[in-house]
Design a protein around this motif. Structure first.
Motif, mmCIF file in Angstrom:
data_model
loop_
_atom_site.group_PDB
_atom_site.id
_atom_site.type_symbol
_atom_site.label_atom_id
_atom_site.label_comp_id
_atom_site.label_asym_id
_atom_site.label_seq_id
_atom_site.Cartn_x
_atom_site.Cartn_y
_atom_site.Cartn_z
ATOM 1 N N ARG A 113 49.960 39.394 33.541
ATOM 2 C CA ARG A 113 48.759 40.239 33.597
ATOM 3 C C ARG A 113 47.520 39.395 33.921
ATOM 4 N NH1 ARG A 113 47.310 45.352 30.732
ATOM 5 N NH2 ARG A 113 45.044 45.360 30.657
ATOM 6 N N THR A 114 47.453 38.216 33.337
ATOM 7 C CA THR A 114 46.338 37.309 33.616
ATOM 8 C C THR A 114 46.377 36.863 35.074
ATOM 9 O OG1 THR A 114 46.247 36.564 31.328
ATOM 10 C CG2 THR A 114 45.266 35.108 32.965
ATOM 11 N N VAL A 115 47.557 36.577 35.582
ATOM 12 C CA VAL A 115 47.693 36.184 36.989
ATOM 13 C C VAL A 115 47.223 37.325 37.896
ATOM 14 C CG1 VAL A 115 49.312 35.560 38.834
ATOM 15 C CG2 VAL A 115 49.516 34.506 36.568
ATOM 16 N N LYS A 116 47.576 38.557 37.563
ATOM 17 C CA LYS A 116 47.109 39.712 38.347
ATOM 18 C C LYS A 116 45.591 39.778 38.349
ATOM 19 C CE LYS A 116 51.227 42.512 37.665
ATOM 20 N NZ LYS A 116 51.801 43.694 37.034
ATOM 21 N N ARG A 117 44.990 39.516 37.192
ATOM 22 C CA ARG A 117 43.528 39.503 37.101
ATOM 23 C C ARG A 117 42.952 38.374 37.959
ATOM 24 N NH1 ARG A 117 43.456 39.356 31.706
ATOM 25 N NH2 ARG A 117 42.422 37.344 31.643
ATOM 26 N N TYR A 118 43.579 37.201 37.900
ATOM 27 C CA TYR A 118 43.138 36.068 38.711
ATOM 28 C C TYR A 118 43.198 36.414 40.198
ATOM 29 C CZ TYR A 118 43.555 32.753 34.742
ATOM 30 O OH TYR A 118 43.418 32.073 33.563
ATOM 31 N N MET A 119 44.293 37.016 40.601
ATOM 32 C CA MET A 119 44.461 37.350 42.019
ATOM 33 C C MET A 119 43.427 38.386 42.460
ATOM 34 S SD MET A 119 46.676 35.306 43.160
ATOM 35 C CE MET A 119 47.010 36.051 44.757
ATOM 36 N N ALA A 120 43.183 39.378 41.619
ATOM 37 C CA ALA A 120 42.163 40.381 41.948
ATOM 38 C C ALA A 120 40.799 39.715 42.084
ATOM 39 C CB ALA A 120 42.125 41.470 40.872
ATOM 40 N N GLN A 121 40.511 38.781 41.188
ATOM 41 C CA GLN A 121 39.236 38.061 41.253
ATOM 42 C C GLN A 121 39.139 37.241 42.543
ATOM 43 O OE1 GLN A 121 38.553 35.583 37.810
ATOM 44 N NE2 GLN A 121 36.644 34.752 38.621
ATOM 45 N N ALA A 122 40.223 36.579 42.910
ATOM 46 C CA ALA A 122 40.228 35.768 44.125
ATOM 47 C C ALA A 122 40.062 36.638 45.368
ATOM 48 C CB ALA A 122 41.529 34.959 44.215
ATOM 49 N N TYR A 123 40.777 37.751 45.435
ATOM 50 C CA TYR A 123 40.648 38.649 46.588
ATOM 51 C C TYR A 123 39.234 39.219 46.680
ATOM 52 C CZ TYR A 123 45.665 38.590 47.565
ATOM 53 O OH TYR A 123 46.931 38.208 47.901
ATOM 54 N N GLU A 124 38.693 39.612 45.551
ATOM 55 C CA GLU A 124 37.332 40.145 45.551
ATOM 56 C C GLU A 124 36.338 39.089 46.042
ATOM 57 O OE1 GLU A 124 34.199 42.366 42.541
ATOM 58 O OE2 GLU A 124 35.680 40.988 41.691
ATOM 59 N N HIS A 125 36.514 37.869 45.571
ATOM 60 C CA HIS A 125 35.652 36.775 45.983
ATOM 61 C C HIS A 125 35.723 36.568 47.499
ATOM 62 C CE1 HIS A 125 33.574 32.891 45.596
ATOM 63 N NE2 HIS A 125 34.467 32.430 46.454
ATOM 64 N N CYS A 126 36.938 36.547 48.033
ATOM 65 C CA CYS A 126 37.120 36.358 49.472
ATOM 66 C C CYS A 126 36.465 37.485 50.262
ATOM 67 C CB CYS A 126 38.608 36.257 49.818
ATOM 68 S SG CYS A 126 39.382 34.753 49.211
ATOM 69 N N LEU A 127 36.620 38.701 49.799
ATOM 70 C CA LEU A 127 36.013 39.845 50.487
ATOM 71 C C LEU A 127 34.492 39.762 50.461
ATOM 72 C CD1 LEU A 127 38.330 42.741 49.327
ATOM 73 C CD2 LEU A 127 38.124 41.823 51.640
ATOM 74 N N LEU A 128 33.931 39.393 49.323
ATOM 75 C CA LEU A 128 32.480 39.317 49.211
ATOM 76 C C LEU A 128 31.908 38.166 50.035
ATOM 77 C CD1 LEU A 128 31.993 40.083 45.416
ATOM 78 C CD2 LEU A 128 31.526 41.578 47.373
#
Length: 171
Positions: free
Chosen positions: A153-168
């Protein structure tokens, strides 16, 4: 239409004339390399000029403090870039002769690594690591969780954070 060859604001010109040599000396003491210090000094003033043109340059009551902040960031980037290059060259040295990329391929790979490093700049280390393992090694979330010693679950959160960062960053 703006003229990109227009003369810089007189305050930028004054800032440059009054503080360039001081900033160069400060950077040279940290780098031990006059040429690299000159490059970073110029990069600092290019950033200041870009901020001025974008109308995001703050009022400079303490110009040296502002230049030091910009210069420090560029210095940190310089050291990170150098460390990345060193790690890349070490990895190349360990490859079998048949797999060693050509000089052109090496340059392209290094530029790609720098772009990726810049893109992920600002992410926490664990988030960055999870993203890189996922994207470069093809690891699944369970394997990443095991390596990082966190939950999936933490890894999923990390990945969502990374994808969001890349998009922004891309916006």
């Amino acid at each position: 239409m703006t003229n990109r060859y227009a003369v810089p604001d007189p305050s930028i010109d004054t800032l440059y004339r009054e503080h360039r040599s001081w900033l160069h000396s400060w950077l040279q003491r940290r780098l031990g390399d006059s040429w690299a210090a000159a490059d970073l000094t110029q990069d600092t003033f290019v950033r200041v000029l870009a901020a001025q043109q974008a109308r995001t340059l703050p009022s400079l009551r303490e110009p040296r403090a502002y230049l030091l902040t910009v210069g420090r960031r560029l210095l940190v980037n310089h050291f990170q870039r150098r460390d990345l290059e060193r790690a890349y060259l070490e990895a190349l040295a360990n490859l079998p002769e048949a797999l060693v990329p050509s000089p052109e391929q090496r340059w392209l790979l290094l530029e790609t690594l720098h772009a990726l490093d810049e893109l992920l700049d600002g992410l926490p280390r664990a988030v960055r690591q999870a993203f890189l393992w996922s994207q470069l090694e093809g690891l699944g979330y369970a394997a990443i969780a095991e390596r990082l010693r966190v939950s999936e679950r933490t890894v999923k959160r990390y990945m969502a954070q990374a994808y969001e960062h890349c998009l922004l960053v891309e916006l």
